[in-house]
Design a protein around this motif. Sequence first.
Motif, mmCIF file in Angstrom:
data_model
loop_
_atom_site.group_PDB
_atom_site.id
_atom_site.type_symbol
_atom_site.label_atom_id
_atom_site.label_comp_id
_atom_site.label_asym_id
_atom_site.label_seq_id
_atom_site.Cartn_x
_atom_site.Cartn_y
_atom_site.Cartn_z
ATOM 1 N N VAL A 247 12.621 15.696 -2.969
ATOM 2 C CA VAL A 247 13.760 14.820 -3.287
ATOM 3 C C VAL A 247 13.676 13.524 -2.484
ATOM 4 C CG1 VAL A 247 16.265 14.588 -3.141
ATOM 5 C CG2 VAL A 247 15.258 16.722 -3.972
ATOM 6 N N VAL A 248 13.360 13.649 -1.196
ATOM 7 C CA VAL A 248 13.206 12.452 -0.367
ATOM 8 C C VAL A 248 12.070 11.584 -0.900
ATOM 9 C CG1 VAL A 248 12.639 11.626 1.943
ATOM 10 C CG2 VAL A 248 14.164 13.588 1.662
ATOM 11 N N GLN A 249 10.984 12.222 -1.328
ATOM 12 C CA GLN A 249 9.852 11.470 -1.886
ATOM 13 C C GLN A 249 10.288 10.643 -3.090
ATOM 14 O OE1 GLN A 249 6.873 13.950 -3.651
ATOM 15 N NE2 GLN A 249 5.638 12.238 -4.383
ATOM 16 N N PHE A 250 11.104 11.233 -3.969
ATOM 17 C CA PHE A 250 11.531 10.519 -5.175
ATOM 18 C C PHE A 250 12.286 9.241 -4.813
ATOM 19 C CE2 PHE A 250 14.979 9.608 -8.151
ATOM 20 C CZ PHE A 250 14.258 9.386 -9.311
ATOM 21 N N TYR A 251 13.211 9.328 -3.874
ATOM 22 C CA TYR A 251 14.022 8.162 -3.548
ATOM 23 C C TYR A 251 13.230 7.136 -2.743
ATOM 24 C CZ TYR A 251 18.191 10.319 -5.442
ATOM 25 O OH TYR A 251 19.105 10.860 -6.312
ATOM 26 N N VAL A 252 12.278 7.591 -1.919
ATOM 27 C CA VAL A 252 11.439 6.632 -1.204
ATOM 28 C C VAL A 252 10.539 5.889 -2.191
ATOM 29 C CG1 VAL A 252 9.603 6.384 0.500
ATOM 30 C CG2 VAL A 252 11.520 7.908 0.955
ATOM 31 N N GLU A 253 9.945 6.612 -3.135
ATOM 32 C CA GLU A 253 9.126 5.963 -4.168
ATOM 33 C C GLU A 253 9.957 4.993 -4.985
ATOM 34 O OE1 GLU A 253 7.147 8.722 -6.648
ATOM 35 O OE2 GLU A 253 5.892 9.547 -5.065
ATOM 36 N N ARG A 254 11.174 5.378 -5.288
ATOM 37 C CA ARG A 254 12.055 4.504 -6.063
ATOM 38 C C ARG A 254 12.384 3.237 -5.288
ATOM 39 N NH1 ARG A 254 17.658 4.027 -7.452
ATOM 40 N NH2 ARG A 254 17.946 3.790 -9.698
ATOM 41 N N HIS A 255 12.532 3.367 -3.967
ATOM 42 C CA HIS A 255 12.814 2.202 -3.135
ATOM 43 C C HIS A 255 11.643 1.223 -3.150
ATOM 44 C CE1 HIS A 255 14.176 -0.193 0.293
ATOM 45 N NE2 HIS A 255 12.982 -0.038 0.820
ATOM 46 N N TYR A 256 10.435 1.741 -3.002
ATOM 47 C CA TYR A 256 9.268 0.865 -2.940
ATOM 48 C C TYR A 256 8.793 0.425 -4.322
ATOM 49 C CZ TYR A 256 8.710 1.489 2.046
ATOM 50 O OH TYR A 256 8.913 1.473 3.397
ATOM 51 N N ALA A 257 9.405 0.950 -5.383
ATOM 52 C CA ALA A 257 9.065 0.492 -6.729
ATOM 53 C C ALA A 257 9.746 -0.822 -7.086
ATOM 54 C CB ALA A 257 9.439 1.565 -7.762
ATOM 55 N N ARG A 258 10.687 -1.261 -6.253
ATOM 56 C CA ARG A 258 11.372 -2.530 -6.521
ATOM 57 C C ARG A 258 10.366 -3.678 -6.479
ATOM 58 N NH1 ARG A 258 16.069 -2.709 -2.162
ATOM 59 N NH2 ARG A 258 14.210 -2.328 -0.874
ATOM 60 N N GLY A 259 10.411 -4.482 -7.497
ATOM 61 C CA GLY A 259 9.500 -5.609 -7.579
ATOM 62 C C GLY A 259 8.184 -5.281 -8.254
ATOM 63 N N ALA A 260 7.847 -3.982 -8.355
ATOM 64 C CA ALA A 260 6.590 -3.591 -9.002
ATOM 65 C C ALA A 260 6.810 -3.190 -10.452
ATOM 66 C CB ALA A 260 5.933 -2.441 -8.247
ATOM 67 N N THR A 261 8.022 -2.802 -10.808
ATOM 68 C CA THR A 261 8.348 -2.416 -12.176
ATOM 69 C C THR A 261 9.536 -3.240 -12.659
ATOM 70 O OG1 THR A 261 9.787 -0.631 -11.363
ATOM 71 C CG2 THR A 261 7.491 -0.062 -11.833
ATOM 72 N N ALA B 256 0.822 -1.216 0.000
ATOM 73 C CA ALA B 256 0.000 0.000 0.000
ATOM 74 C C ALA B 256 0.853 1.262 0.000
ATOM 75 C CB ALA B 256 -0.938 0.000 1.202
ATOM 76 N N LEU B 257 2.084 1.167 0.515
ATOM 77 C CA LEU B 257 2.947 2.345 0.593
ATOM 78 C C LEU B 257 3.238 2.936 -0.783
ATOM 79 C CD1 LEU B 257 5.514 1.423 3.384
ATOM 80 C CD2 LEU B 257 3.831 3.250 3.419
ATOM 81 N N ARG B 258 3.241 2.095 -1.821
ATOM 82 C CA ARG B 258 3.483 2.620 -3.167
ATOM 83 C C ARG B 258 2.422 3.628 -3.567
ATOM 84 N NH1 ARG B 258 4.671 -2.850 -4.500
ATOM 85 N NH2 ARG B 258 2.670 -3.031 -5.584
ATOM 86 N N SER B 259 1.197 3.442 -3.085
ATOM 87 C CA SER B 259 0.123 4.398 -3.376
ATOM 88 C C SER B 259 0.021 5.484 -2.319
ATOM 89 C CB SER B 259 -1.221 3.653 -3.470
ATOM 90 O OG SER B 259 -1.199 2.675 -4.488
ATOM 91 N N ILE B 260 0.439 5.177 -1.101
ATOM 92 C CA ILE B 260 0.297 6.132 -0.007
ATOM 93 C C ILE B 260 1.323 7.251 -0.108
ATOM 94 C CG2 ILE B 260 0.534 6.388 2.492
ATOM 95 C CD1 ILE B 260 -0.657 3.596 2.789
ATOM 96 N N ILE B 261 2.567 6.908 -0.445
ATOM 97 C CA ILE B 261 3.659 7.874 -0.358
ATOM 98 C C ILE B 261 3.417 9.129 -1.207
ATOM 99 C CG2 ILE B 261 6.089 8.236 -0.945
ATOM 100 C CD1 ILE B 261 6.609 5.400 0.068
ATOM 101 N N PRO B 262 3.081 9.023 -2.513
ATOM 102 C CA PRO B 262 2.905 10.270 -3.285
ATOM 103 C C PRO B 262 1.833 11.174 -2.711
ATOM 104 C CG PRO B 262 3.024 8.368 -4.743
ATOM 105 C CD PRO B 262 2.887 7.827 -3.360
#
Length: 326
Positions: free
Chosen positions: A284-298, A219-225
Motif C-alpha cells: 500500500v505504501v508502495q502504491f502511494y509513493v509511486e503515485r507521488h513520483y508519477a506527478r509530471g511523468a503522466t 530515477a526513483l520512479r524506476s527504483i521504487i517498484p
Amino acid sequence: MSEPPGATVTLTEQPTAGEPSKLLTAQRVLPLRRPGRWIATAVVLVLVAQFVHGLITNPFYQWDRWSYWFLRPTILDGLLITLEVTAYSAVLGLVGGIVLALGRLSKNPVLRAVSWTYVWALRSIPLIVVLIFLYNFSALYKTLSVGIPFGPAFFSFDESRLATDMVVAVIGLSLNEAAYAAEVVRGGILSVDQGQHEAAAALGLPKGYQFRKIVFPQALRSIIPSYVNQLIGLIKGTSLVFYVSLLDLFGSAQTMGSTYPGDIVPLLLVVTVWYLILTSVVSVVQFYVERHYARGATRSLPPTPLQRLRTGLTDLRARIRREAAL
C-alpha cells in the motif's frame, strides 16, 4: 427479432405525417458472446470456494488455537524484533546500495572493480551462509583494530562484545541487501534520459547537486517498484536470523512450537498471517509513493483503489440506465 452478437443496432424515430423517417444519432453495438470466459470464471470461483471452505472447516488448522496465539506477548515481541531488523537493514542496505551503484558508475577503475566484486560476491553467497559466518566471526578475529596497515594500531576492541545477536543480524542482512539494492539503484540511474544529464551540465550545476535534485528524483520512479520487491524479500528474509539466536517472529513461533508440539500448524499460520499483513502494508505504501513520483511523468495520476471503486459503481449505474432506456 434478435440481432447477432457484434451487430450494430440503429434506432429510428417514428415518422410523423408527411415527414420521412429520421435516424437517431445514438447507436448501440451488441457485444460478442464469450462463453469460454464465463466457463473459466465459473471454474475459478468453484475452486476458490472449495479452497476457502476447506480452509475454514478443516479441523487440522485449529483456528481456535490460532486466535489464542495471534496476539500473545511472545509473538508480538518477535514481531517487534522483525520490524526493527527490517527497518535498520532496509535503511543501511539502501544507503550501501546507492554508494555501490555510484561506484559502479564511477570513472575510477578501482571503484568500479571493487563495487562490481562486492555485488558479485554477495549475490553469489547464500544469506544463511553470510549470517552464520558473521555469527562465528569472533572465532576468526577475537579483536579488531584500526591503525596503519602493517604498522601500529591506534585502538582495538573485543569483537565478541560488540557483535550482539541484533548487530550480527542487521549487518548480515544489510550487506546482502546492499548488493541487490546497488543493481536496482544503478538501473534506475541509467533509466534517466541522457539529455537530463547534459542539460544539468550545460547549466554549470555541481555534480552532487545534479544527482540530488535532477537525476535521483527521476530515477526513483524506476527504483521504487524494484526496491519494494527487495524490501518484501527482506521482510521474509528476517526469518533466517533465528539461526543466529535472535528470536524474531519466526523464531518465536518455532520456540513455542517446540514447547507445544500440538500447536505447530496454528503457530505457522500465525506467522503466515503476520507476514501477509506486513507485506500488504508495504505494498500500500508502495502504491502511494509511486503515485507521488508519477506527478509530471503522466498526464493524470493513477486512481486510488477508492477512486476505482467509485468509478466502477458509476459506470455500472450508467450502464443499467442505458439498458433500461433501450
